[in-house]
Design an enzyme around this catalytic site. Structure first.
Site, PDB file in Angstrom:
ATOM      1  N   ASN A  93      27.864  30.151  97.676  1.00  0.00           N
ATOM      2  CA  ASN A  93      28.621  28.933  98.155  1.00  0.00           C
ATOM      3  C   ASN A  93      30.270  29.425  98.128  1.00  0.00           C
ATOM      4  O   ASN A  93      30.978  29.029  98.827  1.00  0.00           O
ATOM      5  CB  ASN A  93      28.467  27.722  97.262  1.00  0.00           C
ATOM      6  CG  ASN A  93      27.358  27.014  97.756  1.00  0.00           C
ATOM      7  OD1 ASN A  93      27.375  26.118  98.427  1.00  0.00           O
ATOM      8  ND2 ASN A  93      26.135  27.131  97.256  1.00  0.00           N
ATOM      9  N   SER A 121      41.423  29.301  89.714  1.00  0.00           N
ATOM     10  CA  SER A 121      41.268  28.783  88.563  1.00  0.00           C
ATOM     11  C   SER A 121      41.570  29.473  87.510  1.00  0.00           C
ATOM     12  O   SER A 121      41.776  30.652  87.769  1.00  0.00           O
ATOM     13  CB  SER A 121      39.620  28.558  88.524  1.00  0.00           C
ATOM     14  OG  SER A 121      39.215  28.275  87.189  1.00  0.00           O
ATOM     15  N   TYR A 145      31.184  31.653  87.492  1.00  0.00           N
ATOM     16  CA  TYR A 145      32.138  30.616  88.199  1.00  0.00           C
ATOM     17  C   TYR A 145      33.505  31.557  88.402  1.00  0.00           C
ATOM     18  O   TYR A 145      34.052  31.547  89.341  1.00  0.00           O
ATOM     19  CB  TYR A 145      32.376  29.449  87.621  1.00  0.00           C
ATOM     20  CG  TYR A 145      33.728  28.642  88.089  1.00  0.00           C
ATOM     21  CD1 TYR A 145      33.528  28.100  89.412  1.00  0.00           C
ATOM     22  CD2 TYR A 145      34.615  28.283  87.199  1.00  0.00           C
ATOM     23  CE1 TYR A 145      34.741  27.447  89.840  1.00  0.00           C
ATOM     24  CE2 TYR A 145      35.740  27.671  87.773  1.00  0.00           C
ATOM     25  CZ  TYR A 145      35.753  27.224  88.955  1.00  0.00           C
ATOM     26  OH  TYR A 145      36.739  26.397  89.453  1.00  0.00           O
ATOM     27  N   LYS A 149      35.584  32.940  91.694  1.00  0.00           N
ATOM     28  CA  LYS A 149      37.057  32.581  91.933  1.00  0.00           C
ATOM     29  C   LYS A 149      37.831  33.701  92.192  1.00  0.00           C
ATOM     30  O   LYS A 149      38.638  34.026  92.949  1.00  0.00           O
ATOM     31  CB  LYS A 149      37.510  31.849  90.871  1.00  0.00           C
ATOM     32  CG  LYS A 149      37.090  30.314  91.036  1.00  0.00           C
ATOM     33  CD  LYS A 149      37.630  29.795  92.212  1.00  0.00           C
ATOM     34  CE  LYS A 149      37.389  28.248  92.603  1.00  0.00           C
ATOM     35  NZ  LYS A 149      37.420  27.576  93.504  1.00  0.00           N
ATOM     36  N   PHE A 173      44.973  25.073  85.891  1.00  0.00           N
ATOM     37  CA  PHE A 173      44.202  25.152  84.648  1.00  0.00           C
ATOM     38  C   PHE A 173      43.206  23.722  84.458  1.00  0.00           C
ATOM     39  O   PHE A 173      42.591  23.620  85.428  1.00  0.00           O
ATOM     40  CB  PHE A 173      45.124  24.960  83.623  1.00  0.00           C
ATOM     41  CG  PHE A 173      45.722  26.534  83.361  1.00  0.00           C
ATOM     42  CD1 PHE A 173      45.125  27.336  81.894  1.00  0.00           C
ATOM     43  CD2 PHE A 173      46.132  27.275  84.310  1.00  0.00           C
ATOM     44  CE1 PHE A 173      45.815  28.400  81.799  1.00  0.00           C
ATOM     45  CE2 PHE A 173      46.638  28.685  83.993  1.00  0.00           C
ATOM     46  CZ  PHE A 173      46.395  29.096  82.906  1.00  0.00           C
TER      47      PHE A 173
END
Length: 333
Positions: A93, A121, A145, A149, A173
């Site tokens: 994804n 992120s 995750y 990113k 953040f």
């Protein structure tokens, strides 16, 4: 005609705040969202295309027909714990969707591709051990995750350099808070973010789990930098404007620069709501760094951006207004 923006994931929490803010500023906004976690009700009056950013023909058609000046790319899965148990899904994804988008943008290179602002992120840093994290800190994600990113950032920069589109990667953040007036806020199912979980516990008299109380922090709980979602929306607009003015590449932290522990968040919620929050200590979650607090000097210099909601109490108060008005989120009457 005003500037035109395509916002992927624009019916989600942060994306919808950005869409609404741009629309108020006179931008022509189109949202692309598959509505897996987003809400049609979050973007009233804004054109919404229901679809997946990984649908290459759909994205190519939107870009070819829309004459967009900028794409703001929010579409992603974002649960750290879930990414540890479903890494393949997160890579498919988050990285696959970004690949589909930049390929479609690259195909427009002869006609002049739009600029791209990417929702990144602080998870790209991992556990640095630094009191305040600057953009030059080592990049060592501690979760799939964060890995996705970081991979998406690298892909965007490489594609931008090769295909001629300007890009900004904004590493924010902990997004929190709600739009002033309580009309629009955070509605996740299940909810993973700390402030809405604690507010729900205060509202309903339920118990909130505190994941770990033995971190190397002053009170043993994780410390995070909470930045108001409206301030994030403003930063995305400013970044888009800088790219359209000729800036070719930006990588910026977005944070208030103030750390708050889980225990301090509980205390802030109790202060705002006037209610006692029941709590229970649970084991640490995999991939949770002890401290993530931003140094955002670069964003202030590059964008002229300063958070308007820099204190925790005001952020919590705005979120409480939303949760009281919509206890069931957008499903509330």
């Amino acid at each position: 005609m005003g500037r035109r923006a395509l916002i992927t994931g624009g019916a989600g929490y942060i994306g919808s705040h950005c869409a609404r803010a741009l629309a108020r500023e006179g931008w022509a906004v189109t949202v692309l969202d598959r509505l897996s976690t987003g809400h049609r009700e979050a973007v009233p009056g804004i054109p919404l295309v229901v679809g997946d950013v990984a649908d290459a023909p759909l994205v190519r058609g939107l870009l070819a027909n829309g004459a967009f000046d900028v794409v703001l790319h929010f579409a992603a899965m974002s649960l750290v714990g879930e990414s540890a148990s479903q890494p393949e899904t997160y890579w498919r994804n988050n990285v696959g969707g970004t690949l589909s988008l930049v390929e479609a943008m690259g195909a427009l290179s002869r006609a002049g591709p739009p600029a791209l602002v990417f929702s990144s992120s602080a998870a790209v840093y991992g556990d640095t051990g630094e009191e305040f994290i600057a953009e030059h800190a080592p990049l060592n994600p501690t979760s799939p995750y964060g890995d996705t990113k970081l991979a998406a950032e690298r892909l965007i920069r490489a594609a931008g350099a090769a295909r001629g589109f300007h890009c900004a990667c904004l590493r924010y953040f902990n997004a929190a808070g709600a739009e002033e007036g309580g009309a629009h806020g955070e509605d996740h199912h299940p909810e993973s973010h700390l402030i809405p979980r604690v507010l729900a516990a205060a509202r309903d008299g339920t118990e909130v789990e505190v994941f770990g109380d033995d971190y190397p922090t002053p009170d043993g709980a994780c410390v995070r930098d909470y930045v108001h979602v409206d301030d994030l929306a403003a930063a995305h607009r400013l970044a888009a404007e800088r790219l359209l003015e000729g800036e070719t590449s930006l990588t910026l932290n977005l944070g208030a620069g103030v750390g708050a522990s889980v225990w301090e968040v509980l205390a802030a919620v109790e202060s705002v709501t006037g209610r006692r929050v029941r709590r229970r200590v649970a084991p640490r979650r995999p991939g949770d760094p002890a401290r993530l607090v931003a140094r955002s000097d670069a964003a202030r210099e590059a964008l002229g951006w300063t958070p308007r909601h820099a204190d925790l109490l005001s952020i919590v108060a705005s979120a409480w207004e939303w949760h009281r008005a919509r206890p069931r989120g957008y499903a509330s009457p």
